[in-house]
Design a protein around this motif. Sequence first.
Motif, PDB file in Angstrom:
ATOM      1  N   VAL A  30       0.828  -1.195   0.000  1.00 18.53           N
ATOM      2  CA  VAL A  30       0.000   0.000   0.000  1.00 18.53           C
ATOM      3  C   VAL A  30       0.868   1.254   0.000  1.00 18.53           C
ATOM      4  CG1 VAL A  30      -1.508   1.308   1.536  1.00 18.53           C
ATOM      5  CG2 VAL A  30      -2.074  -1.030   0.946  1.00 18.53           C
ATOM      6  N   THR A  31       1.953   1.252   0.792  1.00 17.50           N
ATOM      7  CA  THR A  31       2.849   2.415   0.812  1.00 17.50           C
ATOM      8  C   THR A  31       3.370   2.684  -0.592  1.00 17.50           C
ATOM      9  OG1 THR A  31       3.596   1.681   2.976  1.00 17.50           O
ATOM     10  CG2 THR A  31       4.886   3.407   1.943  1.00 17.50           C
ATOM     11  N   ALA A  32       3.730   1.615  -1.280  1.00 24.74           N
ATOM     12  CA  ALA A  32       4.346   1.788  -2.591  1.00 24.74           C
ATOM     13  C   ALA A  32       3.328   2.207  -3.651  1.00 24.74           C
ATOM     14  CB  ALA A  32       5.030   0.489  -3.011  1.00 24.74           C
TER      15      ALA A  32
ATOM     16  N   ARG B  15       4.178  -2.040  18.219  1.00 26.88           N
ATOM     17  CA  ARG B  15       2.920  -1.300  18.048  1.00 26.88           C
ATOM     18  C   ARG B  15       2.927  -0.615  16.698  1.00 26.88           C
ATOM     19  NH1 ARG B  15       3.644   4.391  20.246  1.00 26.88           N
ATOM     20  NH2 ARG B  15       5.860   4.277  20.676  1.00 26.88           N
ATOM     21  N   ASP B  16       1.750  -0.211  16.283  1.00 34.64           N
ATOM     22  CA  ASP B  16       1.599   0.399  14.977  1.00 34.64           C
ATOM     23  C   ASP B  16       1.756   1.910  15.126  1.00 34.64           C
ATOM     24  OD1 ASP B  16       0.763   1.407  12.608  1.00 34.64           O
ATOM     25  OD2 ASP B  16      -1.214   0.480  12.616  1.00 34.64           O
ATOM     26  N   ASP B  17       2.955   2.433  14.865  1.00 38.61           N
ATOM     27  CA  ASP B  17       3.175   3.879  14.974  1.00 38.61           C
ATOM     28  C   ASP B  17       4.111   4.306  13.843  1.00 38.61           C
ATOM     29  OD1 ASP B  17       3.642   6.486  15.604  1.00 38.61           O
ATOM     30  OD2 ASP B  17       3.956   6.136  17.742  1.00 38.61           O
TER      31      ASP B  17
ATOM     32  N   LEU C 248       1.019 -19.565   1.052  1.00 38.46           N
ATOM     33  CA  LEU C 248       1.753 -18.996  -0.092  1.00 38.46           C
ATOM     34  C   LEU C 248       2.927 -18.138   0.378  1.00 38.46           C
ATOM     35  CD1 LEU C 248      -1.183 -18.078  -2.518  1.00 38.46           C
ATOM     36  CD2 LEU C 248       0.185 -20.165  -2.400  1.00 38.46           C
ATOM     37  N   TRP C 249       2.684 -17.350   1.429  1.00 39.04           N
ATOM     38  CA  TRP C 249       3.762 -16.500   1.959  1.00 39.04           C
ATOM     39  C   TRP C 249       4.958 -17.354   2.406  1.00 39.04           C
ATOM     40  CZ3 TRP C 249       4.486 -11.218   2.282  1.00 39.04           C
ATOM     41  CH2 TRP C 249       5.524 -10.796   3.110  1.00 39.04           C
ATOM     42  N   PHE C 250       4.669 -18.452   3.111  1.00 39.59           N
ATOM     43  CA  PHE C 250       5.767 -19.301   3.602  1.00 39.59           C
ATOM     44  C   PHE C 250       6.489 -19.997   2.442  1.00 39.59           C
ATOM     45  CE2 PHE C 250       5.079 -20.105   8.434  1.00 39.59           C
ATOM     46  CZ  PHE C 250       4.898 -18.746   8.639  1.00 39.59           C
TER      47      PHE C 250
ATOM     48  N   ALA D  89      12.554   7.616  13.783  1.00 40.88           N
ATOM     49  CA  ALA D  89      13.735   6.769  14.021  1.00 40.88           C
ATOM     50  C   ALA D  89      14.591   6.657  12.751  1.00 40.88           C
ATOM     51  CB  ALA D  89      13.291   5.388  14.500  1.00 40.88           C
ATOM     52  N   TYR D  90      13.943   6.743  11.568  1.00 44.73           N
ATOM     53  CA  TYR D  90      14.705   6.749  10.313  1.00 44.73           C
ATOM     54  C   TYR D  90      15.733   7.899  10.331  1.00 44.73           C
ATOM     55  CZ  TYR D  90      11.197   3.877   7.673  1.00 44.73           C
ATOM     56  OH  TYR D  90      10.373   2.891   7.199  1.00 44.73           O
ATOM     57  N   VAL D  91      15.327   9.034  10.895  1.00 48.08           N
ATOM     58  CA  VAL D  91      16.228  10.197  10.898  1.00 48.08           C
ATOM     59  C   VAL D  91      17.382   9.971  11.881  1.00 48.08           C
ATOM     60  CG1 VAL D  91      16.353  12.723  11.146  1.00 48.08           C
ATOM     61  CG2 VAL D  91      14.214  11.662  10.399  1.00 48.08           C
TER      62      VAL D  91
HETATM   63  P1  ADQ Z   1       6.351  -5.594   3.570  1.00 40.25           P
HETATM   64  O1  ADQ Z   1       6.668  -7.012   3.832  1.00 40.25           O
HETATM   65  O2  ADQ Z   1       5.257  -5.006   4.365  1.00 40.25           O
HETATM   66  O3  ADQ Z   1       6.040  -5.334   2.024  1.00 40.25           O
HETATM   67  P2  ADQ Z   1       8.449  -3.441   3.431  1.00 40.25           P
HETATM   68  O4  ADQ Z   1       8.812  -3.358   2.003  1.00 40.25           O
HETATM   69  O5  ADQ Z   1       9.591  -3.211   4.358  1.00 40.25           O
HETATM   70  O6  ADQ Z   1       7.761  -4.804   3.827  1.00 40.25           O
HETATM   71  O7  ADQ Z   1       7.397  -2.327   3.703  1.00 40.25           O
HETATM   72  C1  ADQ Z   1       6.942  -1.949   4.973  1.00 40.25           C
HETATM   73  C2  ADQ Z   1       6.250  -0.603   4.787  1.00 40.25           C
HETATM   74  O8  ADQ Z   1       5.423  -0.318   5.900  1.00 40.25           O
HETATM   75  C3  ADQ Z   1       7.220   0.539   4.633  1.00 40.25           C
HETATM   76  O9  ADQ Z   1       6.846   1.286   3.503  1.00 40.25           O
HETATM   77  C4  ADQ Z   1       7.023   1.368   5.900  1.00 40.25           C
HETATM   78  O10 ADQ Z   1       7.145   2.757   5.693  1.00 40.25           O
HETATM   79  C5  ADQ Z   1       5.609   1.029   6.274  1.00 40.25           C
HETATM   80  N1  ADQ Z   1       5.357   1.114   7.700  1.00 40.25           N
HETATM   81  C6  ADQ Z   1       6.228   0.948   8.725  1.00 40.25           C
HETATM   82  N2  ADQ Z   1       5.588   1.072   9.892  1.00 40.25           N
HETATM   83  C7  ADQ Z   1       4.297   1.289   9.586  1.00 40.25           C
HETATM   84  C8  ADQ Z   1       3.104   1.481  10.351  1.00 40.25           C
HETATM   85  N3  ADQ Z   1       3.130   1.451  11.667  1.00 40.25           N
HETATM   86  N4  ADQ Z   1       1.936   1.669   9.669  1.00 40.25           N
HETATM   87  C9  ADQ Z   1       1.877   1.692   8.314  1.00 40.25           C
HETATM   88  N5  ADQ Z   1       2.967   1.493   7.552  1.00 40.25           N
HETATM   89  C10 ADQ Z   1       4.138   1.301   8.173  1.00 40.25           C
HETATM   90  C11 ADQ Z   1       5.824  -6.178   0.884  1.00 40.25           C
HETATM   91  C12 ADQ Z   1       6.994  -7.094   0.544  1.00 40.25           C
HETATM   92  C13 ADQ Z   1       8.269  -6.270   0.415  1.00 40.25           C
HETATM   93  C14 ADQ Z   1       8.086  -5.182  -0.638  1.00 40.25           C
HETATM   94  C15 ADQ Z   1       6.805  -4.394  -0.402  1.00 40.25           C
HETATM   95  C16 ADQ Z   1       6.493  -3.464  -1.582  1.00 40.25           C
HETATM   96  O11 ADQ Z   1       7.143  -8.100   1.521  1.00 40.25           O
HETATM   97  O12 ADQ Z   1       9.377  -7.097   0.058  1.00 40.25           O
HETATM   98  O13 ADQ Z   1       9.181  -4.275  -0.562  1.00 40.25           O
HETATM   99  O14 ADQ Z   1       5.678  -5.262  -0.227  1.00 40.25           O
HETATM  100  O15 ADQ Z   1       6.463  -4.158  -2.777  1.00 40.25           O
END
Ligand code: ADQ
Length: 472
Positions: free
Chosen positions: A34-36, A353-355, A100-102, A362-364
């Motif tokens: 979703v982020t992407a 927790r979800d934050d 499937l994930w595993f 923390a990235y900074v």
């Molecule tokens: P994920 O397994 O979820 O993604 P990752 O790519 O690290 O792994 O993405 C995690 C994302 O969640 C980051 O964009 C981060 O900013 C965000 N995030 C962190 N904390 C959060 C929070 N509390 N609430 C909401 N978002 C948060 C899957 C695949 C990866 C692949 C991505 C994109 O497993 O390998 O990189 O999809 O294709």
Amino acid sequence: MAEPLVVVSNRGPVGFRRDADGELATVRGAGGLVTALRPLVDRGDVTWVASAMDDTERELAAAGAREERSAAGTLFRLRLVAHDPEAYRLFYGVVANPVLWFVQHGLWALKDDPDADLAAPWENGYVAANRAVADAAVSELDRAPHATLYVQDYHLYLVPAFVRAMRPEARIAFFVHIPWVGPGDWAVLPAEISRAIHEGVLACDSVGFHTERWRSAFVASCEALLGRGDDAERRSHANPIAVDTAEFDELAASDAVRARRAELQAERPEILVLRVDRTDPSKNAVRGFQAFGRLLEREPALRGRIALLALLDPSRQEIPEYVDYRLATEEAAAAVNGRFGTDDWLPVRLDVRDDFLASVAAYVEYDVLLINPVMDGLNLVAKEAPLVNGRDGVLVLSREAGAFAELDEWAIGVDPLDVDGQAEALARAITLPPGERRARLEGIRSRVRAHDVDAWAARELEELEARAPSGA
Ligand code: ADQ
């Protein structure tokens, strides 16, 4: 994106909750996919088809498609698909995760019940949910017949074939966000299930992967299972997903993130090692904590001066293997703290927790970022965090993460199963000369800025253009 796009994914770009007063509130959809993909909605005429996750969303689904606004203010159409709750449980909690994930993360050995019969969950869960999503996608295509259908990830492998059967002329693209594995790894599943998955994906015009390695495995498994390696070769490409750099620049400069940074700075040790993941067995937090313990064992001078901050977003806690792994993570952190901690120094600071904003703060602040997944399609954190880091932080990155293919020149590579090797890599990261730290960080940033989300989306469309019949 000028042409209409129908994006189809299990989770939508926004989620919905009722607050204490029963008012509807939207929340940022969790996870990497979703982020992407969220920035796609700002590119124009977008409809998003996603599964309803709970009762609130099922209720919204029943009321029909909704008009939503992105964070940047763009309107898009959201079509939620309500599934029968038991079918959804079988689809999501039994087949997609963890089976499937595993399979696709080399984790089959962690399965509680590797021999469980999959026939009923497959048919009544995965197939049923994919069919419902495909039906919704087709009705959206009928509203916008020239739209491209862009289907996402391991939840929806069958959707392209179902849509193709109903609308043979449709332009269909797919993106696989997780690793693809070779024919030997697929062999743990019943052959008819593996074949249906491969046939489903091959019904697309274009299939994207994060790396050449996952793409080659796809070609190999299509050849072994279906004798269609050539077909897979023609349709597939590697295009690592990217970060919305402007979004992270803005977030890092926001008041909310500044406030969280101030909290972090008040408590931070001299050297901050960071990890940010979901509590997923593939992310390998347990070995990361063990490696940090080994580092403290071999470098006593670091004790009291360093901490590992682990910000872990609770994930898939309805699935027993995920609950077990979260508990193992807590035990591994406690073991290091029990052995090395003192009254005024906590070596591992585990925060489950979800934050999201705390993660960005923390990235900074990190000096070393530890990303050690057993396998990972890409890993977005490896791109996001260096972008906004303010301390010339060093990236220690698993060679099994797709992002390693892009960032290997500037990261310190580790093997995820080698705990000692990870301890050594952490020691090396801490002692790199300042000039080298800066050069490595700048290298990552240049790459992430050059291949940003616009470049990624443009390439996806070009690949589809090159392969799909144009007169849809
Ligand atoms: P994920 O397994 O979820 O993604 P990752 O790519 O690290 O792994 O993405 C995690 C994302 O969640 C980051 O964009 C981060 O900013 C965000 N995030 C962190 N904390 C959060 C929070 N509390 N609430 C909401 N978002 C948060 C899957 C695949 C990866 C692949 C991505 C994109 O497993 O390998 O990189 O999809 O294709």
